[in-house]
Design a protein around this motif. Sequence first.
Motif, PDB file in Angstrom:
ATOM      1  N   CYS A 262       0.834  -1.206   0.000  1.00 39.47           N
ATOM      2  CA  CYS A 262       0.000   0.000   0.000  1.00 39.47           C
ATOM      3  C   CYS A 262       0.867   1.254   0.000  1.00 39.47           C
ATOM      4  O   CYS A 262       0.566   2.229  -0.703  1.00 39.47           O
ATOM      5  CB  CYS A 262      -0.920   0.008   1.217  1.00 39.47           C
ATOM      6  N   THR A 263       1.938   1.236   0.764  1.00 40.56           N
ATOM      7  CA  THR A 263       2.857   2.373   0.816  1.00 40.56           C
ATOM      8  C   THR A 263       3.498   2.599  -0.546  1.00 40.56           C
ATOM      9  O   THR A 263       3.595   3.733  -1.018  1.00 40.56           O
ATOM     10  CB  THR A 263       3.937   2.140   1.891  1.00 40.56           C
ATOM     11  N   ARG A 264       3.923   1.520  -1.178  1.00 43.78           N
ATOM     12  CA  ARG A 264       4.545   1.621  -2.503  1.00 43.78           C
ATOM     13  C   ARG A 264       3.569   2.213  -3.511  1.00 43.78           C
ATOM     14  O   ARG A 264       3.909   3.122  -4.273  1.00 43.78           O
ATOM     15  CB  ARG A 264       5.015   0.244  -2.977  1.00 43.78           C
ATOM     16  N   ARG A 265       2.326   1.734  -3.500  1.00 42.56           N
ATOM     17  CA  ARG A 265       1.321   2.234  -4.439  1.00 42.56           C
ATOM     18  C   ARG A 265       1.015   3.714  -4.200  1.00 42.56           C
ATOM     19  O   ARG A 265       0.832   4.475  -5.147  1.00 42.56           O
ATOM     20  CB  ARG A 265       0.042   1.418  -4.331  1.00 42.56           C
ATOM     21  N   ALA A 266       0.946   4.103  -2.929  1.00 44.18           N
ATOM     22  CA  ALA A 266       0.667   5.505  -2.610  1.00 44.18           C
ATOM     23  C   ALA A 266       1.796   6.404  -3.107  1.00 44.18           C
ATOM     24  O   ALA A 266       1.541   7.487  -3.648  1.00 44.18           O
ATOM     25  CB  ALA A 266       0.479   5.668  -1.103  1.00 44.18           C
ATOM     26  N   LYS A 267       3.036   5.962  -2.957  1.00 44.26           N
ATOM     27  CA  LYS A 267       4.177   6.745  -3.448  1.00 44.26           C
ATOM     28  C   LYS A 267       4.137   6.867  -4.960  1.00 44.26           C
ATOM     29  O   LYS A 267       4.382   7.942  -5.507  1.00 44.26           O
ATOM     30  CB  LYS A 267       5.494   6.101  -3.010  1.00 44.26           C
TER      31      LYS A 267
ATOM     32  N   LYS B 126       1.514   6.700  -6.901  1.00 41.47           N
ATOM     33  CA  LYS B 126       0.395   7.561  -7.259  1.00 41.47           C
ATOM     34  C   LYS B 126       0.765   9.022  -7.044  1.00 41.47           C
ATOM     35  O   LYS B 126       0.430   9.886  -7.856  1.00 41.47           O
ATOM     36  CB  LYS B 126      -0.834   7.183  -6.437  1.00 41.47           C
ATOM     37  N   LYS B 127       1.455   9.293  -5.961  1.00 40.95           N
ATOM     38  CA  LYS B 127       1.851  10.663  -5.651  1.00 40.95           C
ATOM     39  C   LYS B 127       2.846  11.204  -6.675  1.00 40.95           C
ATOM     40  O   LYS B 127       2.827  12.386  -7.010  1.00 40.95           O
ATOM     41  CB  LYS B 127       2.466  10.708  -4.250  1.00 40.95           C
ATOM     42  N   GLU B 128       3.697  10.346  -7.193  1.00 41.52           N
ATOM     43  CA  GLU B 128       4.712  10.757  -8.160  1.00 41.52           C
ATOM     44  C   GLU B 128       4.129  11.056  -9.538  1.00 41.52           C
ATOM     45  O   GLU B 128       4.763  11.710 -10.345  1.00 41.52           O
ATOM     46  CB  GLU B 128       5.791   9.673  -8.278  1.00 41.52           C
ATOM     47  N   ARG B 129       2.921  10.591  -9.805  1.00 38.07           N
ATOM     48  CA  ARG B 129       2.297  10.816 -11.129  1.00 38.07           C
ATOM     49  C   ARG B 129       1.819  12.204 -11.288  1.00 38.07           C
ATOM     50  O   ARG B 129       1.561  13.075 -10.804  1.00 38.07           O
ATOM     51  CB  ARG B 129       1.124   9.863 -11.329  1.00 38.07           C
TER      52      ARG B 129
END
Length: 66
Positions: free
Chosen positions: A56-61, A63-66
């Motif tokens: 979940c942390t990886r996915r959130a990062k 998403k934030k980078e997009r």
Amino acid sequence: MTSEHIQEVIEFMKRDRARKKTKEEIIRKFQEIGFLDSNGDYTAPYRNLGRWIDECTRRAKEKKER
């Protein structure tokens, strides 16, 4: 995980929303609950939970980078 553990985590997260906690405070609390050992690694019963949190942390990062 007992219902007491679950309730403690829920209460911790509610308090966390009300007051920002440091990374060290969160790690210490997760060690007290038994999710993490003294090295900060997930304990055996919670390794799957750890993998899920990491994902979940990886996915959130990402998403934030997009």
